[in-house]
Design a protein around this motif. Structure first.
Motif, PDB file in Angstrom:
ATOM      1  N   UNK A 181       0.902  -1.051  -0.045  1.00 50.44           N
ATOM      2  CA  UNK A 181      -0.138  -0.158   0.304  1.00 50.44           C
ATOM      3  C   UNK A 181       0.851   0.785  -0.170  1.00 50.44           C
ATOM      4  N   UNK A 182       2.142   1.336   0.620  1.00 49.91           N
ATOM      5  CA  UNK A 182       2.725   2.334   0.961  1.00 49.91           C
ATOM      6  C   UNK A 182       3.382   2.631  -0.530  1.00 49.91           C
ATOM      7  N   UNK A 183       4.106   1.688  -0.968  1.00 51.26           N
ATOM      8  CA  UNK A 183       4.708   1.634  -2.695  1.00 51.26           C
ATOM      9  C   UNK A 183       3.726   2.003  -3.506  1.00 51.26           C
ATOM     10  N   UNK A 184       2.724   1.619  -3.566  1.00 47.51           N
ATOM     11  CA  UNK A 184       1.231   2.201  -4.476  1.00 47.51           C
ATOM     12  C   UNK A 184       1.249   3.037  -4.291  1.00 47.51           C
ATOM     13  N   UNK A 185       0.473   4.131  -3.155  1.00 48.31           N
ATOM     14  CA  UNK A 185       0.328   5.724  -2.900  1.00 48.31           C
ATOM     15  C   UNK A 185       1.971   5.938  -3.422  1.00 48.31           C
ATOM     16  N   UNK A 186       2.610   6.116  -3.261  1.00 43.67           N
ATOM     17  CA  UNK A 186       4.378   6.654  -3.634  1.00 43.67           C
ATOM     18  C   UNK A 186       3.934   6.764  -4.943  1.00 43.67           C
ATOM     19  N   UNK A 187       3.786   5.579  -5.630  1.00 43.54           N
ATOM     20  CA  UNK A 187       3.782   5.397  -7.392  1.00 43.54           C
ATOM     21  C   UNK A 187       3.020   6.497  -8.446  1.00 43.54           C
ATOM     22  N   UNK A 188       1.544   6.609  -6.502  1.00 40.77           N
ATOM     23  CA  UNK A 188       0.571   7.318  -7.667  1.00 40.77           C
ATOM     24  C   UNK A 188       0.305   8.697  -7.478  1.00 40.77           C
ATOM     25  N   UNK A 189       1.594   9.271  -6.585  1.00 35.58           N
ATOM     26  CA  UNK A 189       2.228  10.488  -6.080  1.00 35.58           C
ATOM     27  C   UNK A 189       3.578  10.695  -7.257  1.00 35.58           C
ATOM     28  N   UNK A 190       3.588   9.603  -7.630  1.00 35.85           N
ATOM     29  CA  UNK A 190       5.064  10.102  -8.894  1.00 35.85           C
ATOM     30  C   UNK A 190       6.446  10.012  -8.161  1.00 35.85           C
ATOM     31  N   UNK A 191       5.957   9.198  -7.195  1.00 33.30           N
ATOM     32  CA  UNK A 191       7.597   9.657  -6.474  1.00 33.30           C
ATOM     33  C   UNK A 191       8.467   8.578  -6.699  1.00 33.30           C
ATOM     34  N   UNK A 192       7.962   7.273  -7.516  1.00 32.21           N
ATOM     35  CA  UNK A 192       8.400   5.971  -7.637  1.00 32.21           C
ATOM     36  C   UNK A 192       7.639   5.141  -8.706  1.00 32.21           C
ATOM     37  N   UNK A 193       8.808   4.351  -9.471  1.00 32.13           N
ATOM     38  CA  UNK A 193       8.044   3.953 -10.626  1.00 32.13           C
ATOM     39  C   UNK A 193       7.566   2.253  -9.857  1.00 32.13           C
ATOM     40  N   UNK A 194       6.281   1.940 -10.551  1.00 28.71           N
ATOM     41  CA  UNK A 194       5.430   0.495  -9.948  1.00 28.71           C
ATOM     42  C   UNK A 194       5.988  -0.143 -11.315  1.00 28.71           C
ATOM     43  N   UNK A 195       6.112  -1.376 -10.196  1.00 31.15           N
ATOM     44  CA  UNK A 195       6.229  -2.970 -11.095  1.00 31.15           C
ATOM     45  C   UNK A 195       5.080  -3.881 -10.529  1.00 31.15           C
ATOM     46  N   UNK A 196       4.561  -4.643 -11.453  1.00 32.16           N
ATOM     47  CA  UNK A 196       3.124  -5.114 -10.828  1.00 32.16           C
ATOM     48  C   UNK A 196       3.697  -6.104  -9.432  1.00 32.16           C
ATOM     49  N   UNK A 197       2.196  -6.525  -9.211  1.00 35.50           N
ATOM     50  CA  UNK A 197       1.697  -7.080  -7.090  1.00 35.50           C
ATOM     51  C   UNK A 197       2.721  -8.632  -7.965  1.00 35.50           C
ATOM     52  N   UNK A 198       4.347  -8.683  -7.987  1.00 38.36           N
ATOM     53  CA  UNK A 198       4.173  -9.604  -7.995  1.00 38.36           C
ATOM     54  C   UNK A 198       4.686 -10.415  -6.415  1.00 38.36           C
ATOM     55  N   UNK A 199       5.198  -9.216  -5.885  1.00 37.28           N
ATOM     56  CA  UNK A 199       5.447  -9.850  -4.866  1.00 37.28           C
ATOM     57  C   UNK A 199       4.590  -9.498  -3.587  1.00 37.28           C
TER      58      UNK A 199
END
Length: 712
Positions: A270-288
């Motif tokens: 959830x934290x990584x997805x939130x950062x990606x929505x704000x453009x802070x980091x790229x986002x890979x798939x939900x594999x992990x």
């Protein structure tokens, strides 16, 4: 009684009125007094009024300006079409029916068009009335362009509206809260506990993500990939927040390391997805998170104590944690798609992300064709609007009413989705028009041909009208607008007090046409349609419950349809759910004669449809429940029969409510079931309980209390 506007609403209305007045005056006065082009002046005046008052565009100042610029070519095309079809009444009527239907229908299918549709319709209305003067088309287009550009400039420079948080930002904030909650619950078994008010915050935040709580310009309701993915991410996030809120009421087990690990994974996702929505980091798939979910499924089959089976409390908590992880996987995958990630996402249910590999053109075609049915409120509204505007154009043209476009303007502004609401608005509008016409008549009789008086009054009258009218309701809006058009047209040609009389006749005619169409074309609006659409949703999802259990139980379990039939059932249920959601969205905007809380809980019905589809996508993906003892199979069949039958009974909305006798998983059956299969039976039991709770709430006819029960 009209609600008293708040101070922020009054300020916004004042700023909007200032921008519209400045743009209208800056276009009208030079065109009329410097260039001596009355036709150009009319269009320069009505362009800001159309886009700024009649159809106020949502969003920030910059966003509104860009929307106006994108709408300008369509406005010019409609002006040219109206100019050509003004040759006779019947061509103008046919064009009005086509334009009214097409714009209203496409606006509902593509929300970015919705804000400008009434204004676009007005440009055709203005142009399609006599005199037939194709030679004036250049002046019309110049005036239209000047007025629109001036308003766009005003949106950026004159009291610009601040940018509102986008749906992505709101979604990111909600995911941050979910990450905090999941991390808090993961450590609750070792610490003193969690935030006491966290569950309430989770529930409130989930409710705030609903489209009904979002500004019109922030709702991702379009037909393209990005909007569909954001809408799916929002729905899954709401479900995740509700599950985490329910998890707060379940006591943690210090020995349940599998749940702790998965909760940490949910928090990280959830934290990584939130950062990606704000453009802070790229986002890979939900594999992990998918891998961690698979590890959890393998670990929870083993009892925490080799001498005893898992307790029911532990099984319920683990089932809720698992469902939360499924929601987190859905959120992550949907956000990847929304941000332009790879399509399709392999390893995930294809039916759940069916739009991922579908071309955009086909997505639009599916949205449009899916609403081409008399059961769609989108189709109903488009037909009602087209018939009303077409009939108004026919009446105005046949009777040769002076300023006949005011008849269509009345239909456009006073029409509502129910006959009762239209009558209520018309009553107020007629009173306001009579008072405004009386004031205009006195002004015209007193000032006579003194054009400078009208020129001096136009700007302040517009400022007051466009500030007070939207806040004061139909009476104020129609009365003050009568003064605006009277002072404007008095500068274009010599007029008498009979101009006010023509205004009254036109508004009364338009009101009568609007009422007639409101009575003849679906007079109950969404109130009648929502019952039909929800009933169709129940009937389409009932067999899907059995198909899901059959797929999850494997061969020898519960009989069900073949895989191809199941896929078709999923598509049918998805289509029924989309139509029901559209009807519910309109239903929320309509006045209901029932007190709040009475009648069926339509939101619970939509939740039921959504839960069935989520279960259909994910329950068969867990390990099949093979080698079940005969008693467990009998329970599974009995529970499936009861839920399927209850959904079919709910489609009839029994007057005394719905009474469901869902058989609980017998303790002796649980005791004789292997530990590797018992958690999966618990998943099914939790899913059944959530579905029956939604069905009972739908038909209960009373407010549904919040139980905090976790649901799949």
């Amino acid at each position: 009684m009209v609600r008293r506007p708040s101070l922020p609403e009054s300020r916004r209305a004042g700023r909007r009125a200032a921008r519209v007045t400045a743009a209208a005056a800056a276009g009208f006065y030079p065109a009329l007094y410097l260039l001596d082009q009355p036709v150009m002046a009319i269009y320069a005046l009505f362009a800001p009024i159309s886009f700024g008052v009649l159809s106020p565009v949502p969003g920030s100042g910059r966003g509104r300006a860009l929307t106006l610029l994108r709408a300008l070519p369509a406005a010019a095309a409609l002006t040219a079409l109206g100019t050509a079809l003004a040759v006779a009444t019947w061509p103008a009527v046919a064009g009005m029916v086509f334009v009214g239907f097409a714009l209203t229908f496409l606006a509902a299918c593509g929300p970015r068009l919705a804000g400008t549709v009434p204004g676009l319709q007005l440009f055709y209305i203005l142009a399609c009335f006599p005199p037939y003067a194709p030679d004036t088309l250049p002046q019309r287009l110049i005036g239209l362009t000047a007025g629109t550009l001036l308003l766009a400039l005003g949106e950026v420079l004159l009291f610009p509206e601040p940018a509102e948080p986008s749906y992505r930002v709101r979604l990111a904030d909600a995911l941050d809260l979910a990450a905090h909650a999941a991390g808090s619950f993961a450590g609750a078994g070792r610490s003193k506990g969690t935030d006491v008010g966290l569950a309430a915050r989770l529930t409130a935040t989930g409710g705030s993500l609903r489209f009904s709580q979002q500004p019109p310009g922030a709702r991702p309701t379009g037909a393209g990939h990005t909007d569909r993915a954001l809408a799916q991410a929002g729905s899954a996030t709401r479900r995740l927040l509700d599950l985490l809120a329910g998890l707060a009421g379940l006591a943690p087990d210090p020995a349940d390391s599998a749940s702790r690990d998965l909760l940490h994974g949910i928090a990280s996702t959830c934290a990584a997805t939130a950062d990606a929505l704000r453009g802070a980091r790229p986002l890979d798939g939900p594999g992990l998170i998918e891998e961690m979910t698979a590890q959890f499924l393998a670990a929870r089959g083993a009892a925490p104590d080799a001498r005893a089976a898992p307790s029911r409390a532990l099984l319920l908590r683990q089932s809720t944690v698992l469902t939360s992880a499924v929601s987190a996987v859905t959120v992550r995958a949907a956000v990847v798609l929304a941000l332009g990630g790879p399509r399709p996402l392999f390893g995930l249910p294809r039916a759940q992300f069916w739009y991922a590999a579908t071309p955009t053109v086909r997505l639009w075609a599916l949205r449009i064709l899916g609403n081409v049915t008399p059961r769609s409120v989108v189709f109903q509204n488009a037909v009602r609007t087209a018939l009303g505007l077409g009939l108004a154009r026919l009446v105005a043209g046949s009777l040769e009413l002076t300023h006949g476009f005011w008849v269509l303007l009345a239909v456009l502004t006073l029409g509502r989705t129910t006959a009762g609401a239209t009558w209520s608005v018309v009553r107020s509008a007629v009173v306001g028009t009579l008072v405004g016409a009386l004031a205009a008549g006195v002004l015209l009789a007193g000032a006579g041909g003194a054009t400078e008086v009208y020129a001096a009054l136009l700007a302040p009258v517009m400022l007051v009208a466009f500030t007070v009218g939207p806040l004061g309701g139909p009476a104020w809006a129609q009365g003050l607008f009568t003064l605006v058009v009277s002072t404007a047209f008095a500068q274009l040609a010599p007029v008498t007090w009979r101009l006010a009389e023509a205004r009254i006749v036109d508004v009364l005619t338009g009101s009568a046409v609007g009422l007639l169409c409101g009575v003849l074309a679906w007079p109950s609006g969404a109130r009648a349609e929502i019952r039909r659409s929800v009933a169709a949703l129940f009937r389409s999802t009932a067999p899907l419950v059995r198909a899901t259990v059959a797929a999850a139980a494997g061969e020898g379990g519960v009989p069900g349809p073949r895989h191809g039939d199941t896929a078709e059932e999923v598509r049918t249920a998805q289509r029924r759910l989309r139509i029901a959601e559209a009807v519910y969205a309109q239903y929320r905007t309509e006045f209901s004669p029932r007190p709040a809380g009475e009648g069926p809980d339509w939101l619970a019905a939509l939740n039921f449809g959504s839960r069935v589809l989520v279960g259909a996508h994910w329950l068969p993906r867990t390990d099949s429940m093979r080698d079940l003892p005969p008693a467990a199979l009998r329970w599974l069949r009995a529970a499936t029969d009861e839920v399927e039958a209850a959904a079919l009974r709910a489609a009839g909305f029994p007057a005394d409510g719905l009474h469901i006798s869902l058989p609980p998983l017998p303790p002796d059956v649980a005791a004789r079931t292997s530990w590797s299969v018992l958690p999966l039976l618990t998943d099914m039991e939790v899913w059944f309980e959530a579905l029956t709770t939604d069905l009972e709430a739908t038909t209960d006819h009373r407010p549904t209390p919040t139980t905090g029960r976790p649901a799949r």
